[in-house]
Design a protein around this motif. Structure first.
Motif, PDB file in Angstrom:
ATOM      1  N   ASP A  94      39.361  41.177  37.702  1.00  0.00           N
ATOM      2  CA  ASP A  94      39.700  42.148  38.736  1.00  0.00           C
ATOM      3  C   ASP A  94      39.710  41.495  40.108  1.00  0.00           C
ATOM      4  O   ASP A  94      39.005  40.524  40.347  1.00  0.00           O
ATOM      5  CB  ASP A  94      38.675  43.280  38.770  1.00  0.00           C
ATOM      6  CG  ASP A  94      38.938  44.319  37.698  1.00  0.00           C
ATOM      7  OD1 ASP A  94      39.929  44.157  36.961  1.00  0.00           O
ATOM      8  OD2 ASP A  94      38.149  45.274  37.604  1.00  0.00           O
ATOM      9  N   ASP A  96      38.593  42.786  42.843  1.00  0.00           N
ATOM     10  CA  ASP A  96      37.547  43.213  43.765  1.00  0.00           C
ATOM     11  C   ASP A  96      36.253  42.437  43.601  1.00  0.00           C
ATOM     12  O   ASP A  96      35.227  42.815  44.156  1.00  0.00           O
ATOM     13  CB  ASP A  96      37.289  44.708  43.602  1.00  0.00           C
ATOM     14  CG  ASP A  96      36.900  45.048  42.180  1.00  0.00           C
ATOM     15  OD1 ASP A  96      36.853  44.129  41.348  1.00  0.00           O
ATOM     16  OD2 ASP A  96      36.641  46.222  41.901  1.00  0.00           O
ATOM     17  N   GLN A  98      34.317  42.262  41.188  1.00  0.00           N
ATOM     18  CA  GLN A  98      33.290  42.854  40.325  1.00  0.00           C
ATOM     19  C   GLN A  98      33.113  41.985  39.093  1.00  0.00           C
ATOM     20  O   GLN A  98      32.097  42.063  38.412  1.00  0.00           O
ATOM     21  CB  GLN A  98      33.703  44.265  39.900  1.00  0.00           C
ATOM     22  CG  GLN A  98      33.529  45.272  41.000  1.00  0.00           C
ATOM     23  CD  GLN A  98      33.532  46.682  40.446  1.00  0.00           C
ATOM     24  OE1 GLN A  98      34.565  47.203  40.055  1.00  0.00           O
ATOM     25  NE2 GLN A  98      32.373  47.294  40.419  1.00  0.00           N
ATOM     26  N   ARG A 197      27.328  43.519  36.421  1.00  0.00           N
ATOM     27  CA  ARG A 197      28.527  43.781  37.207  1.00  0.00           C
ATOM     28  C   ARG A 197      28.168  44.056  38.663  1.00  0.00           C
ATOM     29  O   ARG A 197      27.407  44.956  38.964  1.00  0.00           O
ATOM     30  CB  ARG A 197      29.285  44.968  36.608  1.00  0.00           C
ATOM     31  CG  ARG A 197      30.689  45.045  37.136  1.00  0.00           C
ATOM     32  CD  ARG A 197      31.588  45.820  36.212  1.00  0.00           C
ATOM     33  NE  ARG A 197      32.967  45.385  36.413  1.00  0.00           N
ATOM     34  CZ  ARG A 197      33.968  46.216  36.691  1.00  0.00           C
ATOM     35  NH1 ARG A 197      33.759  47.502  36.775  1.00  0.00           N
ATOM     36  NH2 ARG A 197      35.176  45.753  36.872  1.00  0.00           N
ATOM     37  N   ARG A 200      31.841  46.461  44.028  1.00  0.00           N
ATOM     38  CA  ARG A 200      33.119  46.067  44.616  1.00  0.00           C
ATOM     39  C   ARG A 200      32.887  45.343  45.933  1.00  0.00           C
ATOM     40  O   ARG A 200      32.063  45.764  46.746  1.00  0.00           O
ATOM     41  CB  ARG A 200      33.917  47.357  44.819  1.00  0.00           C
ATOM     42  CG  ARG A 200      35.274  47.211  45.378  1.00  0.00           C
ATOM     43  CD  ARG A 200      35.964  48.570  45.328  1.00  0.00           C
ATOM     44  NE  ARG A 200      37.062  48.528  44.369  1.00  0.00           N
ATOM     45  CZ  ARG A 200      38.196  47.908  44.615  1.00  0.00           C
ATOM     46  NH1 ARG A 200      38.371  47.280  45.761  1.00  0.00           N
ATOM     47  NH2 ARG A 200      39.146  47.897  43.724  1.00  0.00           N
TER      48      ARG A 200
HETATM   49 MG    MG Z   1      36.430  47.422  40.484  1.00  0.00          MG
END
Ligand code: MG
Ligand code: UDP
Length: 320
Positions: A94, A96, A98, A197, A200
């Motif tokens: 991703d 962002d 993450q 995780r 963001r």
């Molecule tokens: Mg995300």
């Protein structure tokens, strides 16, 4: 020379994260043992993402990009990236941050040990709301129980794929693409690495509730026909109840002097209940029929606005 590693990143309105993404990913790419490319897919962003992507491509020839002609959604953006990526090893992550890019060397390590699919499994989601965590938690477990293939829980699209697997994914014609499911479906040697995780890096979540819900329904419907069976079960159950009721009602009517069956209330409840059951069943049917409709229309999966950085286009560049 073709790159050995391709890193695929879908981008939808990520102007706030792109530079940091590039910084962290390029640090990782510099340390890899073979040449890598960074494939950015602009999924119809309407902020400055595309011009930032063009700049990155100007500055660094390892950055290639495609720009879809409108927003097609995350799964399709990733699919487009898979179509164009040229590496022997492909990593999806991703934008962002993450999905920490620093995990990639560990994934490659697993690939070197002979695994064709290495998916990252979340042990924890930092700073995500209780609602998101609760719905995600429930969904992954529901899917695990209903799906025909073993789809590991708490895994997203962050993964490493061998070229062999990517070629298979590219050859799959379906348009309702639930990549995590397809990835499990192909088989081969699969393994996980665990990670926590991160929140963001910047910007808003691009997966709105309705997009997440759509993805969840898609996952269920694409990988399980159990929902179709639910209406059969409910129907059978209702039939049994109806039989018992019929016997009872007749008995009361004939043998009990002041019969309790005066029943407008009973009738109304029964009608509404059965009406609801039927509508829900039709709705479930509709989910499947709608997908059949989408598949037979046979439109391309996406339309491309702009492509740059791939000197030689790979064979499977079109969706069909
Ligand atoms: Mg995300
Ligand atoms: N994304 C996309 N198209 C969309 C929505 C999201 O390409 O229509 C990308 C987005 O830019 C990001 C990734 O998909 O790189 C995951 O989105 P987000 O972080 O908003 O969702 P999360 O999975 O964290 O809920």
């Amino acid at each position: 020379m073709l790159p050995t590693y391709s890193l695929i990143v879908p981008i939808y309105n990520e102007e706030a994260t792109l530079h940091e993404l590039y910084r962290r990913v390029s640090l990782v790419m510099n340390r890899l043992d073979a040449p890598a490319e960074l494939v950015l897919i602009n999924d119809g962003s309407h902020d400055r993402s595309l011009s930032l992507i063009r700049e990155l491509h100007q500055e660094d020839s390892r950055v290639c990009y495609l720009s879809l002609a409108r927003n097609f959604g995350h799964q399709i953006a990733v699919t487009a990236g898979l179509n164009f990526a040229r590496g022997r090893v492909i990593v999806i992550l991703d934008a962002d941050l993450q999905d920490p890019p620093e995990l990639i060397p560990a994934m490659i390590e697993k690939w070197n040990q002979g695994y064709q699919v290495v998916y990252a499994q979340r042990t924890q989601r930092r700073k995500e709301g209780w609602f998101k965590r609760f719905t995600a938690y429930t969904f992954y477990r529901l899917l695990k129980n209903l799906a025909d293939v073993e789809i590991p829980i708490d895994t997203g699209d962050f993964c490493l794929l061998d070229r062999q697997v990517v070629d298979l994914l590219n050859a799959m014609p379906e348009r309702n693409r639930y990549i995590r499911g397809l990835r499990s479906w192909v088989g081969f040697q699969q393994t996980s690495i665990k990670f926590e995780r991160d929140p963001r890096f910047a910007g808003e979540v691009k997966y709105t509730f309705s997009k997440s819900f759509g993805l969840a329904v898609n996952g269920l419907v694409s990988f399980s026909i159990v929902p179709l069976r639910i209406s059969t079960y409910v129907g059978l159950f209702a039939a049994v109840v109806a039989l018992v009721m019929a016997v009872l009602v007749l008995y009361w009517r004939i043998f009990v002097p002041h019969s309790p069956v005066t029943g407008l209330a009973t009738i109304i409840v029964a009608i509404f209940f059965l009406g609801a059951v039927q509508l829900v069943s039709i709705g479930i049917l509709g989910e499947y029929i709608g997908r059949i409709y989408e598949e037979v229309k046979n439109r391309p999966l996406y339309t491309l606005g702009e492509v740059a950085g791939f000197e030689r286009q790979p064979e499977a560049s079109r969706s069909r």
